[in-house]
Design an enzyme around this catalytic site. Structure first.
Site, PDB file in Angstrom:
ATOM      1  N   ARG A 133       0.878  -1.175   0.085  1.00 15.78           N
ATOM      2  CA  ARG A 133       0.103  -0.060   0.096  1.00 15.78           C
ATOM      3  C   ARG A 133       0.761   1.115   0.106  1.00 15.78           C
ATOM      4  O   ARG A 133       0.568   2.303  -0.702  1.00 15.78           O
ATOM      5  CB  ARG A 133      -0.949  -0.063   1.151  1.00 15.78           C
ATOM      6  CG  ARG A 133      -2.452  -0.578   0.942  1.00 15.78           C
ATOM      7  CD  ARG A 133      -2.755  -1.393   2.261  1.00 15.78           C
ATOM      8  NE  ARG A 133      -1.834  -2.419   2.623  1.00 15.78           N
ATOM      9  CZ  ARG A 133      -1.922  -3.695   2.492  1.00 15.78           C
ATOM     10  NH1 ARG A 133      -2.804  -3.830   1.608  1.00 15.78           N
ATOM     11  NH2 ARG A 133      -0.969  -4.742   2.727  1.00 15.78           N
ATOM     12  N   THR A 134       1.860   1.463   0.914  1.00 11.37           N
ATOM     13  CA  THR A 134       2.595   2.727   0.896  1.00 11.37           C
ATOM     14  C   THR A 134       3.653   2.942  -0.423  1.00 11.37           C
ATOM     15  O   THR A 134       3.296   3.969  -0.794  1.00 11.37           O
ATOM     16  CB  THR A 134       3.908   2.547   2.017  1.00 11.37           C
ATOM     17  OG1 THR A 134       2.864   2.160   3.261  1.00 11.37           O
ATOM     18  CG2 THR A 134       4.428   3.682   2.176  1.00 11.37           C
ATOM     19  N   LYS A 167      28.021  -5.137  -3.412  1.00  5.30           N
ATOM     20  CA  LYS A 167      29.692  -4.764  -3.581  1.00  5.30           C
ATOM     21  C   LYS A 167      30.306  -4.129  -2.442  1.00  5.30           C
ATOM     22  O   LYS A 167      31.449  -3.948  -2.621  1.00  5.30           O
ATOM     23  CB  LYS A 167      29.783  -3.940  -4.857  1.00  5.30           C
ATOM     24  CG  LYS A 167      29.053  -4.541  -6.166  1.00  5.30           C
ATOM     25  CD  LYS A 167      29.543  -3.472  -7.399  1.00  5.30           C
ATOM     26  CE  LYS A 167      28.697  -4.025  -8.587  1.00  5.30           C
ATOM     27  NZ  LYS A 167      28.975  -3.242  -9.651  1.00  5.30           N
ATOM     28  N   ARG A 211      11.770   3.219   2.437  1.00  4.42           N
ATOM     29  CA  ARG A 211      11.443   2.490   3.540  1.00  4.42           C
ATOM     30  C   ARG A 211      12.396   1.526   3.862  1.00  4.42           C
ATOM     31  O   ARG A 211      12.973   0.956   2.800  1.00  4.42           O
ATOM     32  CB  ARG A 211      10.115   1.617   3.237  1.00  4.42           C
ATOM     33  CG  ARG A 211       9.837   0.447   4.192  1.00  4.42           C
ATOM     34  CD  ARG A 211       8.690  -0.263   4.092  1.00  4.42           C
ATOM     35  NE  ARG A 211       7.610   0.688   4.436  1.00  4.42           N
ATOM     36  CZ  ARG A 211       6.150   0.187   4.592  1.00  4.42           C
ATOM     37  NH1 ARG A 211       6.002  -0.974   4.269  1.00  4.42           N
ATOM     38  NH2 ARG A 211       5.463   0.921   4.895  1.00  4.42           N
ATOM     39  N   HIS A 259       6.421   5.665  11.336  1.00  5.55           N
ATOM     40  CA  HIS A 259       5.578   5.967   9.824  1.00  5.55           C
ATOM     41  C   HIS A 259       4.803   7.121   9.688  1.00  5.55           C
ATOM     42  O   HIS A 259       3.664   7.056   9.708  1.00  5.55           O
ATOM     43  CB  HIS A 259       4.956   4.662   9.785  1.00  5.55           C
ATOM     44  CG  HIS A 259       4.290   4.174   8.288  1.00  5.55           C
ATOM     45  ND1 HIS A 259       4.466   5.066   7.260  1.00  5.55           N
ATOM     46  CD2 HIS A 259       4.032   2.786   7.814  1.00  5.55           C
ATOM     47  CE1 HIS A 259       3.984   4.262   6.055  1.00  5.55           C
ATOM     48  NE2 HIS A 259       3.681   3.146   6.486  1.00  5.55           N
TER      49      HIS A 259
END
Length: 359
Positions: free
Chosen positions: A91-92, A120, A141, A174
């Site tokens: 959803r986000t 790397k 996120r 959030h």
């Protein structure tokens, strides 16, 4: 703690910034007195929340017609955004992606660090600096708490700082989920006196749920709100949030069973068990029956109450509840797209253009 001047023009060490108070950090996340980075819910006061709600409502209205949508998509067609989502999201991610589409912002994405130079040995900080060379904003996120702040700190020390939006950081915060939750509460109670004076229950894994933490911060902007925390004893809300509520004189109550509060609250905010944060599978020992919303519970809830959930859900809301008009969680996720579009408008300084639009 020794007083430290924290602002975007003051070169600090990371240790100095990390140890600064939240109030000291807030100015660092601004440019010319306006919001720039969006990292924590404490950045939002009542005036800013109400402005974002007005912008979101205006965008929705404009977007109803093709002419309006075409205009919106021309608004920021010269802007580019990176969606850096290295923790699972549906959803986000999609609501930010579509908020960008609505406003004409072109997007790039990295959703798996194994496809980047991090495999790397590149540090996440260098990865962020690389992104900033190509885009005008980073929406991220990340599983580690506080890394969005670290990324903001790094970029704000360079000659090309760009906004960073925290789309979820560990178990901590959030903030844009909290924005859409406030927007949903506002729309639901707009003809009932608004959010002020309402009783809000938050149910489930409150200790590790970043959505309820961020929403708790924002609810302190509304006088006479009461919060009921309903959870197993081992998953109660953290003391940092409870101490913050006390400092803002926002009353809260800790309750052991959902049935105790259903007849008296105006909104029930359900959450799932956050077992991705388990260390030894401890969530399996939690009996969640007392923290689930069933069809039978609809009979004892207020007729004007609403049911919310940040989603995804498991068994904490019976699917039979979905057809009840008080179930707002599907509208809630769509509200996220509009309020996030409003946030992008505000960050890039197009709010006046949107609010004065006329076709």
């Amino acid at each position: 703690m020794e007083a430290v001047e924290v602002n975007s023009n003051n070169h600090l060490t990371w240790d100095q910034f990390e140890n600064a108070t939240t109030d000291q950090k807030v100015d660092f996340f601004k440019r010319d007195g306006k919001i720039f980075d969006v990292l924590i819910s404490q950045q939002f006061n009542r005036d800013l929340l109400e402005e974002l709600i007005r912008i979101a409502d205006a965008i929705r209205k404009i977007a109803k017609r093709k002419k309006g949508m075409d205009w919106l998509q021309s608004l920021m067609s010269h802007k580019r955004a990176m969606l850096y989502f290295v923790q699972p999201s549906t959803r986000t991610f999609l609501s930010f992606l579509n908020a960008c589409h609505i406003l004409g912002i072109r997007s790039s994405e990295v959703r798996d660090p194994s496809t980047s130079s991090e495999v790397k040995g590149e540090t996440p900080e260098d990865t962020i600096r690389t992104f900033s060379s190509y885009v005008d904003m980073i929406i991220m996120r990340y599983p580690k708490e506080g890394f969005a702040e670290k990324a903001s700190f790094v970029l704000n020390q360079t000659d090309r700082p760009i906004p960073i939006i925290n789309a979820g950081s560990g178990k901590d915060q959030h903030p844009t989920q909290a924005l859409l939750d406030i927007y949903t509460l506002h729309r639901s109670f707009d003809d009932m006196g608004g959010i002020e004076g309402k009783s809000i229950a938050m149910v489930g894994d409150l200790l590790r749920g970043r959505t309820v933490r961020s929403l708790s911060y924002l609810l302190t902007n509304y006088p006479k709100v009461k919060i009921y925390y309903v959870s197993p004893p081992q998953l109660r809300m953290g003391n940092d949030i409870k101490n913050f509520l006390k400092s803002k004189s926002t009353p809260f109550f800790e309750v052991d069973s959902i049935e105790e509060i259903l007849p008296i609250v105006d909104a029930v905010y359900m959450t799932r068990i956050q077992d991705e944060w388990d260390k030894n599978g401890e969530s399996k020992d939690t009996n969640y029956d007392r923290y689930s919303l069933l069809e039978k519970h609809m009979n004892v809830m207020k007729k004007t109450a609403i049911i919310m959930h940040p989603l995804p859900r498991r068994n904490e809301i019976d699917v039979k509840v979905d057809s009840d008009p008080r179930a707002m969680y599907w509208r809630q996720e769509r509200n996220g797209m509009w309020i996030r579009a409003a946030l992008l408008i505000k960050i890039f300084g197009y709010e006046e253009v949107v609010m004065t639009y006329s076709d």
